[in-house]
Design a protein around this motif. Structure first.
Motif, PDB file in Angstrom:
ATOM      1  N   THR A 269      58.041  40.184  36.077  1.00 23.01           N
ATOM      2  CA  THR A 269      56.621  40.494  35.869  1.00 23.01           C
ATOM      3  C   THR A 269      55.940  39.490  34.942  1.00 23.01           C
ATOM      4  O   THR A 269      54.720  39.349  34.983  1.00 23.01           O
ATOM      5  CB  THR A 269      56.464  41.907  35.285  1.00 23.01           C
ATOM      6  N   CYS A 285      43.715  43.215  43.319  1.00 21.31           N
ATOM      7  CA  CYS A 285      44.222  43.247  41.951  1.00 21.31           C
ATOM      8  C   CYS A 285      45.056  42.005  41.687  1.00 21.31           C
ATOM      9  O   CYS A 285      45.498  41.321  42.611  1.00 21.31           O
ATOM     10  CB  CYS A 285      45.067  44.506  41.710  1.00 21.31           C
ATOM     11  N   ASN A 287      48.334  40.064  40.812  1.00 19.82           N
ATOM     12  CA  ASN A 287      49.742  40.322  41.093  1.00 19.82           C
ATOM     13  C   ASN A 287      50.486  40.599  39.786  1.00 19.82           C
ATOM     14  O   ASN A 287      50.514  39.763  38.883  1.00 19.82           O
ATOM     15  CB  ASN A 287      50.351  39.120  41.808  1.00 19.82           C
ATOM     16  N   SER A 288      51.090  41.779  39.693  1.00 19.87           N
ATOM     17  CA  SER A 288      51.825  42.155  38.480  1.00 19.87           C
ATOM     18  C   SER A 288      53.298  41.803  38.552  1.00 19.87           C
ATOM     19  O   SER A 288      54.015  41.935  37.557  1.00 19.87           O
ATOM     20  CB  SER A 288      51.687  43.671  38.248  1.00 19.87           C
ATOM     21  N   LYS A 290      55.377  43.442  40.435  1.00 24.15           N
ATOM     22  CA  LYS A 290      56.071  44.652  40.876  1.00 24.15           C
ATOM     23  C   LYS A 290      56.043  44.733  42.404  1.00 24.15           C
ATOM     24  O   LYS A 290      55.285  44.008  43.058  1.00 24.15           O
ATOM     25  CB  LYS A 290      55.399  45.889  40.277  1.00 24.15           C
ATOM     26  N   LEU A 292      55.007  45.856  46.106  1.00 22.07           N
ATOM     27  CA  LEU A 292      53.653  46.111  46.601  1.00 22.07           C
ATOM     28  C   LEU A 292      53.322  47.595  46.671  1.00 22.07           C
ATOM     29  O   LEU A 292      52.151  47.969  46.544  1.00 22.07           O
ATOM     30  CB  LEU A 292      53.480  45.465  47.969  1.00 22.07           C
ATOM     31  N   GLU A 294      54.133  49.877  44.444  1.00 18.39           N
ATOM     32  CA  GLU A 294      53.670  50.232  43.103  1.00 18.39           C
ATOM     33  C   GLU A 294      52.296  49.630  42.822  1.00 18.39           C
ATOM     34  O   GLU A 294      51.429  50.284  42.223  1.00 18.39           O
ATOM     35  CB  GLU A 294      54.682  49.766  42.050  1.00 18.39           C
ATOM     36  N   GLN A 295      52.076  48.399  43.261  1.00 24.84           N
ATOM     37  CA  GLN A 295      50.779  47.766  43.022  1.00 24.84           C
ATOM     38  C   GLN A 295      49.673  48.481  43.802  1.00 24.84           C
ATOM     39  O   GLN A 295      48.551  48.627  43.309  1.00 24.84           O
ATOM     40  CB  GLN A 295      50.842  46.288  43.390  1.00 24.84           C
ATOM     41  N   GLU A 298      48.907  51.633  41.915  1.00 26.85           N
ATOM     42  CA  GLU A 298      48.149  51.325  40.700  1.00 26.85           C
ATOM     43  C   GLU A 298      46.706  50.940  41.013  1.00 26.85           C
ATOM     44  O   GLU A 298      45.820  51.088  40.165  1.00 26.85           O
ATOM     45  CB  GLU A 298      48.845  50.202  39.924  1.00 26.85           C
TER      46      GLU A 298
END
Length: 355
Positions: A269, A285, A287-288, A290, A292, A294-295, A298
């Motif tokens: 991350t 958003c 990219n964190s 994590k 996809l 979970e993203q 979120e």
């Protein structure tokens, strides 16, 4: 001379395959009849019936590439919906000795809804080879306890039908939990199965209705009443997690369940970069790093999902642009208009998902 014919035929088939490259023989055979393909497994729907308002039972004749299955295993079934191939896992519920496959599918998402409403006799579906270790040991236990809840009846029913087909000499108790008689899948078939095999006892427990052999959710006294020998039995359980946990607490190591152990996955991350765009919803958003799934959650979306570990294929979505890394294998894929599993796919830079 006769002994050489099969070898010659195989040689001609290999030559034809080479001449038809890059598409291969199967791509041409399926234009004539999808069931003629040699390398992929297809299934022809030969019967459709409704047991309950929210489920459908399909009888499927597999193509010649089908290797057979062991009762309790699951199969990845693939259909095309709006031009996109969608895959979900379902357990055949017939005996492993049957020539055809039977699937009972409860409507609870995109693919199951399509199978309930759009599939008819003559439809062709794609099938995978069978998978899963939720099976009765090859050396059959003398006493077998089968416990299921709701649509979890399917792999356990396959076990019961297989044991009856083998003429199992021991005792079998099949304890099935449902809301009430209207939701009790395979009630008639189970009664007929028990009538054919004196060692099989079928017990229906209704959790929200009277009139069953037992009433209420699982409790230890249920086992005392229907299978007083349960401490010496091998138990096979499939259904809602609370049911499986409760039976496991009572029986311990003698319980076999259709559950999967999540793989140990790591995500970088700290070094994630790029933007993730969910095309249909218009959400976007950063990219964190994590997965996809979970993203997406979120970002306020609620994609269909199941196991969250890359097994059930419930979270499959179409990636329209960008690259992703498979968190289980490390493989990076950059194909456009590619189906990916959101729960194990991590963006590598900018990614667009049709969600």
């Amino acid at each position: 001379m006769t002994a050489l014919i099969p070898r010659r035929v195989r040689g001609l088939a290999s030559l034809a395959e080479a001449l038809l490259t890059p598409h291969g023989m199967d791509r041409y055979l399926e234009l004539v009849d999808p069931m003629l393909v040699r390398r992929e497994i297809r299934g022809l729907v030969t019967a459709v019936r409704k047991q309950t308002p929210d489920s459908v039972t399909l009888t499927v004749k597999p193509s010649r590439a089908w290797p057979g299955f062991t009762a309790g295993q699951y199969v990845r079934l693939q259909v095309e919906i709006d031009g996109v191939r969608r895959t979900r896992c379902y357990s055949p519920c017939g005996s492993q000795y049957d020539g055809e496959l039977e699937f009972t599918i409860k409507e609870q998402g995109l693919v199951s809804g399509h199978l309930n409403r759009a599939i008819g006799v003559g439809s062709v579906v794609n099938l995978s080879t069978p998978d899963g270790g939720f099976t009765v040991p090859a050396t059959r236990p003398d006493r077998v306890l089968l416990v299921s809840g709701g649509s979890g009846v399917t792999p356990v029913l396959a076990m019961a039908r297989t044991l009856v087909a083998e003429g199992h000499p021991g005792e079998i108790v099949f304890l099935h939990y449902s809301n009430g008689p209207a939701d009790a899948l395979y009630r008639t078939e189970l009664a007929e199965l028990a009538a054919r095999h004196p060692g099989l006892r079928v017990v229906h427990a209704y959790t929200h209705s009277k009139g069953g052999d037992l009433t209420g959710f699982f409790a230890p006294e249920h086992l005392e009443r229907v299978a007083p020998w349960y401490r010496d039995a091998e138990a096979f359980v499939c259904g809602p997690k609370p049911l499986m946990d409760a039976v496991r607490e009572q029986l311990g190591e003698r319980v076999h369940t259709e559950e999967f152990t999540p793989p140990a996955l790591t995500f970088d991350t700290a070094n994630a970069e790029g933007q993730v765009r969910f095309k249909r919803s218009g959400r976007e958003c950063a990219n964190s790093g994590k997965p996809l799934l979970e993203q997406a959650e979120e970002a306020g979306l609620s994609p269909e999902h199941g196991c969250r570990m890359g097994i059930c294929f419930s979270c499959t979505q179409l990636k329209t642009a960008g690259r992703v890394r498979n968190a289980k294998t490390g493989e990076i894929s950059g194909e456009e208009d590619e189906e990916i599993q959101l729960c194990i796919s991590v963006p590598v830079g900018d990614v667009e998902i049709d969600a």
